[in-house]
Design an enzyme around this catalytic site. Sequence first.
Site, PDB file in Angstrom:
ATOM      1  CB  CYS A 132      -0.930  -0.004   1.207  1.00 46.85           C
ATOM      2  SG  CYS A 132      -1.991   1.460   1.323  1.00 46.85           S
ATOM      3  CB  CYS A 159      -5.355  -0.451   6.095  1.00 44.01           C
ATOM      4  SG  CYS A 159      -4.806  -1.122   4.519  1.00 44.01           S
TER       5      CYS A 159
END
Length: 384
Positions: free
Chosen positions: A127, A223
């Site tokens: 990410c 996340c």
Amino acid sequence: MDEGIRASGGIRACQTGKQKQGRKRPVTGKKRIVVGMSGGVDSSVTAWLLKQQGHEVIGVFMQNWEDDNDDEYCSIKQDALDAMSVADIVGIDMEIVNFAKEYKDRVFSYFLKEYSAGRTPNPDVLCNAEIKFKAFLDYAMELGADCIATGHYARKLEQDGTHYLMKAVDHTKDQSYFLYRLQQHQLAKAIFPLGDIRKTEVRRLAEEAGLPTAAKKDSTGICFIGERPFREFLQRYLPTSPGQMVTPDGKVVGEHIGLMYYTLGQRKGLTIGGSRDGNGEPWFVAGKDIPGNKLIVVQGHDHPLLLKPTLSMADLSWTLPDAPAPGEYSAKNRYRMADAACTLSPIVDGQASLTFQEKQWAVTPGQSAVLYHGDICLGGGIIQ
């Protein structure tokens, strides 16, 4: 994002590739810095510090996930509202930008592929490399930014045109491990204002500035999963395939619900007591027989199968212009472990190995091994 968030004053919501703002350059010599706002205390203080320094600060809240924004475990709406409140107090413009497609294509698809192959990936590493320091960085450049800033605990040193990624002063919060895939062009456009500040000081600054995130709990876990049970989440996307739990000599001691739900070194959730062979020690996952769909388990934290002197890594990525030479370094093969002294082998066909002075516990395929020279993060690769 719902209409209640879109309608907030001074806030823009947009899809990537659409409606980029054509902002005029400030006349002053201060920098235009776009801050990745997460709704947490770290990015809040990052924005506040840069504003205090006189820079032109623009906040961007990245919406990277939207499959289940309305379920009980998803905090994205509250996080966005918190980011807006901070932007209001700091006195900066803020945008909500949707990177969900980029995230699914570049990060989540990899996550599913790795788990289906029986490995344990770290999506936060990808990410950072693909979303926060690529898609978000590109977006910020289209806003005319000089650089981007995030709330990561890391430092950057520039010397003779080379950008060095370094550990944060607060080693207990250092996040350089998650940034090891950043390359020179990304580091050149990034700053980490919290790298020289301890976490306790960050919270104190947030309180003094009256930021509503001052006491907000730090986010944990992957996340896009948030606080929801991991197995429940993974079952939505990957079929389960139960099988046998076996000892290294083939003795069946239980059943697993699917290899993808287990990681090396795991102790909890095996549902087998410590008395199956009489010694009473707890069981740990020591390996996976992928073709046979069997989970290999052993008893005792220090079982020989859990301790490895070497690891191999591929998909290498280096933060400096040149790959490090073979030699003596230190490395982490998982976040929050202490640096371990090791020797880097020559790099051959995009692969390398690390040999440690002391055997490493539960080295896990799919995780990242990250190499350091003192406080300098050199890069690393995916454990094979």
